[in-house]
Design a protein around this motif. Structure first.
Motif, PDB file in Angstrom:
ATOM      1  N   TRP A   1       2.592 -39.128 -17.874  1.00  0.00           N
ATOM      2  CA  TRP A   1       1.989 -38.372 -18.969  1.00  0.00           C
ATOM      3  C   TRP A   1       2.737 -38.719 -20.256  1.00  0.00           C
ATOM      4  CZ3 TRP A   1      -1.792 -34.559 -17.561  1.00  0.00           C
ATOM      5  CH2 TRP A   1      -2.341 -33.850 -18.633  1.00  0.00           C
TER       6      TRP A   1
ATOM      7  N   GLN B   1       3.548 -30.773 -22.170  1.00  0.00           N
ATOM      8  CA  GLN B   1       2.100 -30.653 -22.025  1.00  0.00           C
ATOM      9  C   GLN B   1       1.678 -30.881 -20.575  1.00  0.00           C
ATOM     10  OE1 GLN B   1      -0.298 -33.700 -23.954  1.00  0.00           O
ATOM     11  NE2 GLN B   1      -1.859 -32.192 -24.471  1.00  0.00           N
ATOM     12  N   TYR B   2       2.309 -31.843 -19.920  1.00  0.00           N
ATOM     13  CA  TYR B   2       1.996 -32.113 -18.514  1.00  0.00           C
ATOM     14  C   TYR B   2       2.239 -30.863 -17.663  1.00  0.00           C
ATOM     15  CZ  TYR B   2       2.936 -33.375 -13.692  1.00  0.00           C
ATOM     16  OH  TYR B   2       2.948 -33.387 -12.311  1.00  0.00           O
TER      17      TYR B   2
ATOM     18  N   GLU C   1      -0.354 -28.023 -18.461  1.00  0.00           N
ATOM     19  CA  GLU C   1      -1.684 -28.255 -17.902  1.00  0.00           C
ATOM     20  C   GLU C   1      -1.676 -28.155 -16.375  1.00  0.00           C
ATOM     21  OE1 GLU C   1      -4.417 -28.439 -19.716  1.00  0.00           O
ATOM     22  OE2 GLU C   1      -3.087 -28.149 -21.438  1.00  0.00           O
ATOM     23  N   THR C   2      -0.627 -28.664 -15.754  1.00  0.00           N
ATOM     24  CA  THR C   2      -0.512 -28.570 -14.298  1.00  0.00           C
ATOM     25  C   THR C   2      -0.359 -27.118 -13.869  1.00  0.00           C
ATOM     26  OG1 THR C   2       0.555 -30.751 -14.235  1.00  0.00           O
ATOM     27  CG2 THR C   2       0.765 -29.360 -12.275  1.00  0.00           C
TER      28      THR C   2
ATOM     29  N   LYS D   1      -1.527 -24.515 -15.354  1.00  0.00           N
ATOM     30  CA  LYS D   1      -2.808 -23.829 -15.491  1.00  0.00           C
ATOM     31  C   LYS D   1      -3.664 -24.009 -14.239  1.00  0.00           C
ATOM     32  CE  LYS D   1      -3.114 -24.119 -20.551  1.00  0.00           C
ATOM     33  NZ  LYS D   1      -3.826 -24.744 -21.689  1.00  0.00           N
TER      34      LYS D   1
ATOM     35  N   GLY E   1       5.430 -24.362 -20.402  1.00  0.00           N
ATOM     36  CA  GLY E   1       4.859 -25.080 -19.272  1.00  0.00           C
ATOM     37  C   GLY E   1       5.798 -25.287 -18.105  1.00  0.00           C
TER      38      GLY E   1
END
Length: 250
Positions: free
Chosen positions: A58, A99-100, A103-104, A106, A138
């Motif tokens: 990512w 960000q990785y 998003e993971t 979520k 995150g």
């Protein structure tokens, strides 16, 4: 020349002072070892951050380009530009990693949130992870959810069929679902060895998912209540439809 005072010789004061001065000489100090320069530190930090981003696959498109530009500037002796570009590459890589994980997290949060039968502790973990996601933390959310989802996915048991068992009776057991209407869940999870939902055999070992999603439970109960007429040895059309029409008979 000596001066005599009361019969005693006086040694010149200059000689004594010279001796004292000679004893007070300070030895030379070794120069302190130089550490890595600010430029090399900035470039090394950028490389480390980029490696972390690559490890999770990512990374932003131009991040490595900024690192190469920083190294080129450093080679030319343009330290200010090198540091600026290296810091930019590091910042981008760190943001990409954040960000990785966000998003993971979520995706994991949605999966855990759809599971039924969560314990109080599991619900507390899920709630804490939701707060972390809301705060865009995150990595924190991921660290909470990853072991939780792993635990939920592994929460399955094996049940050996004995004489007199049916999917209905097995589903109704307190250590299974405690609800006979959830028997289609067992049927679906073991479709590879159950030809007819009305016919199972002693000695068969069935897998039971202890944490189906709420949607899966609703679909199973709906099918059990509205299955219609059935007969032993025949695969009912409603069962085929429940399995998605892909039942393979062996």
């Amino acid at each position: 020349m000596k001066r005599i005072l009361n019969g005693k010789a006086l040694v010149p004061v200059v000689l004594a002072l010279g001796l004292v001065a000679g004893c007070a000489t300070t030895p030379k100090e070794e120069p302190a070892a130089k550490g890595p320069s600010e430029v090399s530190q900035a470039i090394d930090s950028a490389k480390s951050a980029i490696a972390s981003a690559k490890s999770v696959n990512w990374i932003w498109r131009d991040t490595e380009k900024f690192l190469k530009q920083a190294e080129a500037a450093a080679a030319k002796g343009d330290d200010a530009t090198a540091i600026k570009l290296a810091n930019k590459a590091r910042s981008q890589a760190e943001l990409a990693v954040d960000q990785y994980y966000l998003e993971t997290a979520k995706v994991l949060y949605a999966e855990a949130g759809n599971a039924s039968g969560l314990t109080a502790e599991q619900k507390s973990t899920l709630n804490a992870a939701g707060i972390a996601i809301g705060n865009a933390e995150g990595r924190k959310a991921y660290d909470l959810l990853n072991p939780l989802v792993t635990e939920l996915r592994a929460a399955s048991i094996k049940v050996e069929v004995v004489r007199g068992d049916s999917l209905w009776s097995i589903s109704g057991k307190s250590d299974v679902y405690n609800n006979p209407y959830q028997w289609p869940l067992i049927y679906k999870a073991n479709r590879d060895q159950i030809k007819d939902a009305d016919l199972i055999y002693p000695g068969q070992t069935l897998t039971v998912d202890r944490n189906p999603t709420a949607a899966e439970v609703d679909a199973a109960v709906d099918h059990a209540r509205n299955r219609g007429a059935w007969s032993i040895g025949v695969v009912e059309e409603s069962d085929r439809n429940y399995l998605g029409g892909s039942l393979e008979l062996k």
